[in-house]
Design an enzyme around this catalytic site. Structure first.
Site, PDB file in Angstrom:
ATOM      1  N   ASN A  58      12.952  20.667   2.180  1.00  0.00           N
ATOM      2  CA  ASN A  58      13.790  19.862   1.287  1.00  0.00           C
ATOM      3  C   ASN A  58      12.949  19.094   0.272  1.00  0.00           C
ATOM      4  O   ASN A  58      13.291  19.031  -0.907  1.00  0.00           O
ATOM      5  CB  ASN A  58      14.636  18.867   2.092  1.00  0.00           C
ATOM      6  CG  ASN A  58      15.909  19.476   2.624  1.00  0.00           C
ATOM      7  OD1 ASN A  58      16.419  20.448   2.098  1.00  0.00           O
ATOM      8  ND2 ASN A  58      16.425  18.901   3.683  1.00  0.00           N
ATOM      9  N   HIS A  89      16.832  20.420  -2.041  1.00  0.00           N
ATOM     10  CA  HIS A  89      17.912  20.498  -1.060  1.00  0.00           C
ATOM     11  C   HIS A  89      18.677  21.812  -1.142  1.00  0.00           C
ATOM     12  O   HIS A  89      19.211  22.281  -0.141  1.00  0.00           O
ATOM     13  CB  HIS A  89      18.852  19.298  -1.200  1.00  0.00           C
ATOM     14  CG  HIS A  89      18.212  18.020  -0.761  1.00  0.00           C
ATOM     15  ND1 HIS A  89      18.097  17.668   0.557  1.00  0.00           N
ATOM     16  CD2 HIS A  89      17.621  17.035  -1.479  1.00  0.00           C
ATOM     17  CE1 HIS A  89      17.471  16.510   0.648  1.00  0.00           C
ATOM     18  NE2 HIS A  89      17.167  16.104  -0.567  1.00  0.00           N
ATOM     19  N   ASP A 115      19.414  23.944   2.052  1.00  0.00           N
ATOM     20  CA  ASP A 115      20.748  24.412   2.436  1.00  0.00           C
ATOM     21  C   ASP A 115      20.744  25.917   2.685  1.00  0.00           C
ATOM     22  O   ASP A 115      21.367  26.405   3.627  1.00  0.00           O
ATOM     23  CB  ASP A 115      21.773  24.068   1.356  1.00  0.00           C
ATOM     24  CG  ASP A 115      22.051  22.577   1.246  1.00  0.00           C
ATOM     25  OD1 ASP A 115      21.639  21.823   2.156  1.00  0.00           O
ATOM     26  OD2 ASP A 115      22.670  22.173   0.247  1.00  0.00           O
ATOM     27  N   ASP A 149      19.249  19.583  10.474  1.00  0.00           N
ATOM     28  CA  ASP A 149      18.715  20.892  10.851  1.00  0.00           C
ATOM     29  C   ASP A 149      18.875  21.155  12.346  1.00  0.00           C
ATOM     30  O   ASP A 149      18.129  21.935  12.924  1.00  0.00           O
ATOM     31  CB  ASP A 149      17.246  21.002  10.447  1.00  0.00           C
ATOM     32  CG  ASP A 149      16.359  19.982  11.151  1.00  0.00           C
ATOM     33  OD1 ASP A 149      16.896  18.981  11.674  1.00  0.00           O
ATOM     34  OD2 ASP A 149      15.131  20.170  11.170  1.00  0.00           O
TER      35      ASP A 149
END
Length: 126
Positions: free
Chosen positions: A7, A12, A16, A42
């Site tokens: 991240n 991000h 994702d 996570d």
């Protein structure tokens, strides 16, 4: 394991994408009777409604293998995703779901401390 740098470095959106790819890889490896859910961030939880401790460890090995084989890419190239797995075997002990999750979480941190990309079984009493 080491999800935060994905991240932080790749963004991000890449994080994702890794979460989605990991969920798909894990789901493909599980049996139709097993249940998987994302707890947040996570973290995933898997419930194996049938089997014993040995079978649970076999499934955990399979999940680690599935993540090793998953083709995770980002705009910056390949991402090698690994996981640490904590196992709490539901036995005859009178434990709540929250206690099993806490035990599995503690075992997961034991796996991380041992180097990650492995599983550990909860052994400490509640």
């Amino acid at each position: 394991d080491r999800f935060k740098p994905i991240n932080d470095i790749l963004g991000h959106g890449a994080g994702d994408g890794v979460i989605v790819a990991m969920a798909e890889a894990l789901t493909r490896r599980l049996r139709s009777t097993d249940v998987i859910c994302r707890l947040g961030g996570d973290e995933f939880a898997v419930l194996l409604p049938t089997g014993d401790g040995v079978q649970t460890q076999f499934v955990a090995d399979g999940l680690l293998e599935a993540l090793r084989e998953a083709a995770l890419t980002s705009s910056n190239g390949w991402i090698h995703a690994t996981a640490s797995i904590g196992i709490s075997v539901i036995d005859d002990a009178d434990r709540t779901a929250a206690q099993h999750l806490a035990r599995a979480d503690a075992a997961m941190y034991d796996a991380k401390k041992a180097g990650g990309e492995r599983w550990a079984v909860a052994t400490a009493p509640d």
